[in-house]
Design a protein around this motif. Structure first.
Motif, mmCIF file in Angstrom:
data_model
loop_
_atom_site.group_PDB
_atom_site.id
_atom_site.type_symbol
_atom_site.label_atom_id
_atom_site.label_comp_id
_atom_site.label_asym_id
_atom_site.label_seq_id
_atom_site.Cartn_x
_atom_site.Cartn_y
_atom_site.Cartn_z
ATOM 1 N N HIS A 196 0.858 -1.180 0.000
ATOM 2 C CA HIS A 196 0.000 0.000 0.000
ATOM 3 C C HIS A 196 0.897 1.233 0.000
ATOM 4 O O HIS A 196 1.951 1.259 0.645
ATOM 5 N N LEU A 198 0.231 4.434 1.064
ATOM 6 C CA LEU A 198 0.022 5.454 2.079
ATOM 7 C C LEU A 198 -0.070 4.815 3.450
ATOM 8 O O LEU A 198 -1.022 4.087 3.748
ATOM 9 N N ARG A 200 -0.807 6.130 6.161
ATOM 10 C CA ARG A 200 -1.959 6.651 6.897
ATOM 11 C C ARG A 200 -3.207 5.791 6.697
ATOM 12 O O ARG A 200 -4.147 5.855 7.482
ATOM 13 N N SER A 201 -3.228 4.979 5.637
ATOM 14 C CA SER A 201 -4.372 4.088 5.411
ATOM 15 C C SER A 201 -4.285 2.837 6.272
ATOM 16 O O SER A 201 -5.203 2.015 6.243
ATOM 17 N N TRP A 202 -3.173 2.672 7.004
ATOM 18 C CA TRP A 202 -2.916 1.519 7.868
ATOM 19 C C TRP A 202 -2.866 0.213 7.077
ATOM 20 O O TRP A 202 -2.925 -0.873 7.653
ATOM 21 N N TYR A 204 -5.139 -0.485 4.574
ATOM 22 C CA TYR A 204 -6.477 -0.870 4.120
ATOM 23 C C TYR A 204 -6.828 -0.319 2.731
ATOM 24 O O TYR A 204 -7.953 -0.483 2.278
ATOM 25 N N GLN A 205 -5.872 0.349 2.067
ATOM 26 C CA GLN A 205 -6.061 0.757 0.672
ATOM 27 C C GLN A 205 -4.880 0.206 -0.126
ATOM 28 O O GLN A 205 -3.816 0.801 -0.184
ATOM 29 N N CYS A 246 -6.967 1.133 -3.585
ATOM 30 C CA CYS A 246 -6.378 2.470 -3.644
ATOM 31 C C CYS A 246 -6.781 3.199 -4.923
ATOM 32 O O CYS A 246 -6.794 2.619 -6.017
ATOM 33 N N TRP A 274 -14.303 6.031 2.269
ATOM 34 C CA TRP A 274 -12.870 5.798 2.446
ATOM 35 C C TRP A 274 -12.021 6.389 1.317
ATOM 36 O O TRP A 274 -10.805 6.195 1.296
ATOM 37 N N SER A 276 -11.835 5.608 -1.876
ATOM 38 C CA SER A 276 -11.208 4.523 -2.638
ATOM 39 C C SER A 276 -12.156 4.073 -3.753
ATOM 40 O O SER A 276 -13.165 4.727 -4.037
#
Length: 634
Positions: A196, A198, A200-202, A204-205, A246, A274, A276
């Protein structure tokens, strides 16, 4: 040689056909980059692209390696002997509208470190796995009747080096696994490890559904990590995001210039909540892509389970914040997502029946766990978000009001067997201004720790598997920060250190008490003694094992008032010994010794004909076990 080549070509043609029909669950074996003979063959699905070029380090990123299109499948292909392991590459796609753009390889197994997102040619080293004993035991085990206590972790913020760089998987192998053993966890669950762009998305994107994020290390290192976990009797779960991806233009969105991985309807394609893009889960090629991703992670890394993120967003058309249209039946069910999830679970369980499929799903309108034939989505476990929300709301409350909201901690008993639940105290509850679990607790610092011990004990004695987010085990006061390591310095404080020891001992207590998990898939596992004592805000119940004498009596005091000569009914005459007390001095409490064993007395208490009297500490929990009882009388 000719026959071998013909067989290979036929296998590729067969793979293309099953990919198009949504029945190829090993698409990664032919799409993407693969070493053959003295070079590499590259394949990418882009059905409406006008042209595709392979560009990379090996040709100075020039347009001199045009790919050929198979019109029947929409797959472009090229062989070159210029490429070498470690080279970076992308596909230069001339999209349907004539726009030219560099795109990632959706099937890449490794990417360069962010902020770059070019794929890297990588060959998995030959690994001789040593976890056969663990995997054999797992095949013979009934996960529903075994303890499961999960430590949830974000890989790059568990610990960091002094210079701020995150621990690699090699570092985690050396430090995290001994910590899991010391803390008596049975499983570790990673927030997404896939590539991933980013942080900041932890995670999840995603952009790389077949690639371990290079931010964490190499695929070989993760294989070694999982193997080391198994050798230490620790299972490994990984979060996975098949609902959305993403939005970055050079990754998956509108790959060939048309809706390819996403829905044609722009309202359904866009995920407003989100920021996305939603997968078109009804498209056969997308089904092949996503199920292949799941199979890749299971088979390449020997993981023990997949936690599927945001299931509600996949099965309800109106879950998002934007406009939505009903399905052809006039309802809000996303039929494509519903049937995709059933298909996913059916495929995984057929190939790997011991791998656990876990749903993060927040509604109660759709059966999530159980047999697909009964209308369920077919997952093994579901996160119990309702329990989490109710319980945390209760523990944040001033105890003076708890008697009026006692149902918040008892309501879950009404539905606890409707699904196979995991009780999560997860990362979602310690970010975005929600405060840490420690900070949520009412009162001064001493009372906060007392209630945290109370909460964790309630987590362990309530039916359902367990999950706790990292840092919560010692009561970190600050919220979790994805870009910083945990506040390990807290452990210099006596109360934090005692809290960590408490959690480790509680985890061990849970593992060694069959009454807490042996009958967990049945109402036989629990017997409510008194859930109506709202005035004193004390909850009492039993957890039961297979044997008649194997049960525990749990007494939870939700107020800062010590309850002396507290009377409750018990099922059999005899003596009951206190085996757990959250207010012991070693845990950070004030008690120096346990209550004396209780001898029952004949007295009516609800449907019980015997009672015991004991002292229940303020904001404390005690657990009693029969020491010598007469089970022939009740």
């Amino acid at each position: 040689m000719k026959n071998d080549k013909q067989d290979g070509m036929q296998q590729v043609e067969d793979a293309k056909k099953t990919f198009l029909s949504g029945e190829n669950f090993y698409t990664h074996h032919f799409l993407g980059a693969h070493q053959v003979e003295e070079g590499y063959v590259f394949r990418v699905w882009a059905p409406n692209a006008l042209s595709v070029f392979l560009v990379g380090d090996f040709n100075a990123w020039q347009n001199d390696l045009p790919m050929e299109k198979d019109d029947a499948s929409g797959i472009w292909q090229i062989y070159t002997d210029l490429a070498n392991e470690g080279d970076l590459y992308k596909f230069k796609v001339m999209q349907a509208n004539g726009r030219e753009i560099l795109k990632i390889d959706p099937f890449a197994v490794r990417f360069e470190k962010r902020p770059g997102d070019a794929a890297e040619l990588y060959q998995f080293p030959e690994k001789k796995w040593k976890d056969g004993l663990w995997r054999g035991r797992s095949k013979r085990s009934n996960h529903f009747k075994r303890p499961m206590n999960i430590y949830e972790i974000h890989a790059s913020s568990w610990k960091q080096h002094e210079d701020g760089t995150p621990y690699s998987l090699a570092d985690l192998t050396e430090e995290l696994i001994p910590y899991l053993v010391e803390m008596n966890y049975t499983h570790v669950e990673f927030m997404p490890l896939m590539e991933h762009p980013l942080g900041r998305s932890w995670g999840y994107q995603l952009i790389g559904y077949f690639a371990l994020s290079s931010y964490y290390g190499t695929p070989a290192q993760f294989q070694d990590f999982v193997e080391a976990c198994h050798l230490n009797n620790i299972g490994v779960f990984v979060d996975w995001v098949p609902g959305h991806y993403c939005i970055n233009d050079d990754t998956l969105p509108y790959y060939d210039g048309t809706p390819q991985f996403e829905y044609i309807d722009p309202d359904r394609a866009k995920n407003n909540r989100w920021g996305s893009i939603n997968f078109d889960l009804g498209k056969p090629q997308v089904q092949s892509f996503l199920i292949s991703s799941a199979m890749f992670w299971i088979e390449m890394f020997h993981i023990d389970g997949i936690r599927v993120d945001a299931v509600s967003s996949m099965i309800y058309r109106d879950y998002d914040d934007g406009p939505w249209t009903p399905n052809h039946e006039g309802g809000n069910r996303n039929l494509e997502g519903y049937y995709f999830l059933q298909k996913l679970n059916a495929v995984v369980k057929l190939a790997h029946p011991n791998v656990l499929m876990i749903a993060e799903e927040s509604s109660s309108e759709t059966p999530v766990t159980g047999l697909i034939e009964s209308g369920s989505l077919g997952f093994d476990f579901k996160w119990n978000m309702g329990w989490m929300n109710d319980v945390l709301r209760f523990y944040e409350m001033d105890p003076i009001y708890r008697k009026d909201h006692f149902n918040l901690i008892t309501f879950s008993f009404m539905y606890m067997m409707q699904e196979n639940f995991i009780l999560p105290l997860s990362h979602d509850e310690v970010v975005h201004g929600k405060k840490s679990l420690m900070h949520k607790m009412w009162g001064d610092r001493y009372k906060q720790f007392a209630q945290l011990r109370n909460l964790y004990t309630y987590l362990m004695v309530h039916p359902g598997k367990k999950l706790l987010f990292m840092g919560s085990e010692w009561g970190q006061f600050l919220e979790w920060k994805f870009d910083e390591g945990l506040e390990w310095v807290d452990l210099n404080e006596p109360l934090n250190h005692s809290m960590q020891s408490f959690t480790a001992e509680l985890n061990d207590f849970y593992k060694n008490q069959p009454a807490l998990w042996e009958l967990e898939d049945s109402y036989d596992t629990i017997e409510i003694i008194d859930a109506d004592n709202t005035e004193e805000s004390v909850l009492t119940f039993m957890r039961k094992g297979k044997r008649k004498k194997d049960f525990l009596i749990v007494i939870l005091n939700m107020t800062p008032i010590e309850r002396r000569d507290f009377t409750i009914g018990v099922p059999y005459p005899g003596k009951y010994k206190e085996i757990w007390n959250t207010e012991m001095q070693k845990f950070g409490g004030t008690w120096t010794k346990h209550n004396e064993a209780c001898q029952s007395e004949p007295f009516e208490f609800k449907e019980y004909s015997q009672v015991i009297k004991t002292t229940v500490p303020a904001l404390g929990v005690i657990i009693l076990k029969p020491e010598s009882i007469n089970t022939r009388k009740r």
